[in-house]
Enzyme design. Structure first.
Site, PDB file in Angstrom:
ATOM      1  CG  MET A  62      33.561  36.515  45.550  1.00 58.27           C
ATOM      2  SD  MET A  62      34.548  37.474  46.723  1.00 58.27           S
ATOM      3  CE  MET A  62      35.189  38.746  45.656  1.00 58.27           C
ATOM      4  CE1 TYR A 102      40.216  40.555  50.580  1.00 55.85           C
ATOM      5  CE2 TYR A 102      38.964  40.709  52.608  1.00 55.85           C
ATOM      6  CZ  TYR A 102      39.012  40.476  51.260  1.00 55.85           C
ATOM      7  OH  TYR A 102      37.855  40.153  50.588  1.00 55.85           O
ATOM      8  NE  ARG A 161      45.057  34.161  34.750  1.00 52.58           N
ATOM      9  CZ  ARG A 161      44.919  33.279  35.738  1.00 52.58           C
ATOM     10  NH1 ARG A 161      44.319  32.120  35.509  1.00 52.58           N
ATOM     11  NH2 ARG A 161      45.371  33.537  36.949  1.00 52.58           N
ATOM     12  CB  THR A 174      36.658  41.150  32.660  1.00 47.92           C
ATOM     13  OG1 THR A 174      37.530  40.267  33.383  1.00 47.92           O
ATOM     14  CG2 THR A 174      37.367  41.655  31.413  1.00 47.92           C
ATOM     15  N   GLY A 175      35.847  42.064  35.974  1.00 49.78           N
ATOM     16  CA  GLY A 175      35.136  41.581  37.140  1.00 49.78           C
ATOM     17  C   GLY A 175      33.964  42.458  37.530  1.00 49.78           C
ATOM     18  CB  ILE A 176      31.406  41.931  40.138  1.00 47.28           C
ATOM     19  CG1 ILE A 176      29.944  42.355  40.310  1.00 47.28           C
ATOM     20  CG2 ILE A 176      32.178  42.008  41.446  1.00 47.28           C
ATOM     21  CD1 ILE A 176      29.130  41.362  41.132  1.00 47.28           C
ATOM     22  CE  LYS A 186      37.688  36.763  52.217  1.00 49.65           C
ATOM     23  NZ  LYS A 186      36.568  37.230  51.373  1.00 49.65           N
TER      24      LYS A 186
END
Length: 358
Positions: free
Chosen positions: A184, A149, A39, A16-18, A117
């Site tokens: 983000m 990471y 989740r 469901t994220g970007i 990062k």
């Protein structure tokens, strides 16, 4: 050479994220039977939802039983208060997902999304100390600082060694894409900011540093990143490699910011002396956004699910140059690109059509 020509079963972790939404949509369009793990278990169109907490190995094992994917993409992370906690939580998330899938022996390739990062350092040491020259190249060694990471990569590499699947790591820059409730999301954050400025008659002030205002930068379109993940999972040249992923062009915010202001019908101000962070100036806009949502019949009245002020402040407030090299990916055969300016306004239009912004 294509190593997997017939789509099979795919699992998107963080569906469901970007990134997860873009990737899930592309997999479905290409004929993959696609499962989306989150989740909440919220459904993405034509994707079978799977609800589980990445921190709960037992629940993950039960939820993923019978999914048996060949392609797995891990596009989720959870922000913690310290880097030590980031490492513990996000490293465990990768370990738990791969352990839950291990009994079926179905996995052929796992793609892990990380970001710059890797080169710039973690939140606690961001942009400090010794960093590689730009444009960042994949062969640069890891920095000396602990970094979640790196922990995620190590979990991936160990599981691949033990289970015999191939892997890829995708290091994106700031992502332009479509999602709500994402930590983000620069496009929607800036769009919400411009909307508030228009509603209240405020100037549309660039919140970041002088370097980001005047210097060159690049970004990553979510749909382009999804294309690279699928390519890496289905082509030999993409296997067991880390790749940068950016749009392939560069721009300056001092050129794009006035265009955004014109698009929203507001007056802009550039950098003037020092950064003027969004979180400092817009942290109390919850009631204002609720009023805007009611006035324009928007589908989301909770500003915390619309705007990630802190993340956009971090990106636009950098005092270090951030540019990525795409030659490794191109040499391997992935030739996708985007115009970053077109990408920004394309996603703004998507948010408008979805009635997330007026």
């Amino acid at each position: 050479m294509t190593s997997t020509s017939t789509p099979g079963r795919a699992l998107v972790v963080g569906a469901t994220g970007i990134i997860g939404q873009a990737l899930s949509s592309q997999l479905v369009a290409q004929g993959w039977t696609t499962y989306g793990l989150s989740r909440s278990g919220r459904a993405v169109p034509d994707v079978t939802p799977v609800a589980a907490d990445l921190a709960d190995p037992e629940a993950l094992g039960a939820a993923l039983a019978g999914v048996d994917p060949q392609l797995v993409a891990i596009t989720a992370w959870t922000r913690q208060a310290t880097e030590a906690e980031n490492i513990a939580v996000n490293g465990a998330a990768v370990r738990n997902v791969l352990a839950a899938l291990e009994p079926s022996r179905s996995v052929r390739h796992v793609a892990l999304m990380t970001g710059l990062k890797h080169y710039l350092g973690p939140f606690e040491a961001y942009g400090t100390g010794s960093m590689p020259d730009t444009p960042f190249r994949e062969e640069e060694p890891r920095l000396e600082y602990p970094n979640f990471y790196y922990a995620q990569e190590d979990e991936l590499f160990e599981s691949a060694r033990r289970n015999g699947f191939t892997w890829s790591v995708h290091r994106s820059h700031t992502v332009f894409g479509f999602a709500t409730g994402n930590a983000m999301n620069m496009v929607l954050t800036i769009a919400a900011y411009a909307t508030i400025c228009k509603e209240l008659g405020l100037p549309f002030v660039f919140p970041g540093s002088e370097l980001q205002w005047n210097g060159l930068t690049d970004v990553t379109d979510a749909d382009l990143l999804a294309e690279q993940i699928i390519w890496a999972g289905t082509h030999d040249a993409g296997h067991d490699q880390a790749f940068n992923i950016a749009n392939g062009d560069v721009f300056r915010w001092r050129s794009l910011w006035p265009r955004i202001a014109d698009h929203f019908g507001v007056e802009h101000e550039g950098f003037e002396g020092e950064p003027r962070p969004l979180e400092d100036n817009l942290g109390d806009m919850a009631e204002t956004w609720r009023a805007i949502a009611a006035k324009h019949d928007l589908v989301e009245a909770d500003i915390s699910r619309i705007a990630s002020w802190w993340h956009t402040d971090g990106d636009l407030g950098r005092d270090v140059e951030s540019l990525t090299d795409m030659n490794k990916s191109r040499r391997a055969g992935f030739l996708g690109f985007r115009d970053s300016r077109d990408s920004f306004f394309h996603h703004v239009d998507r948010y408008r059509k979805a009635r997330i912004i007026p």
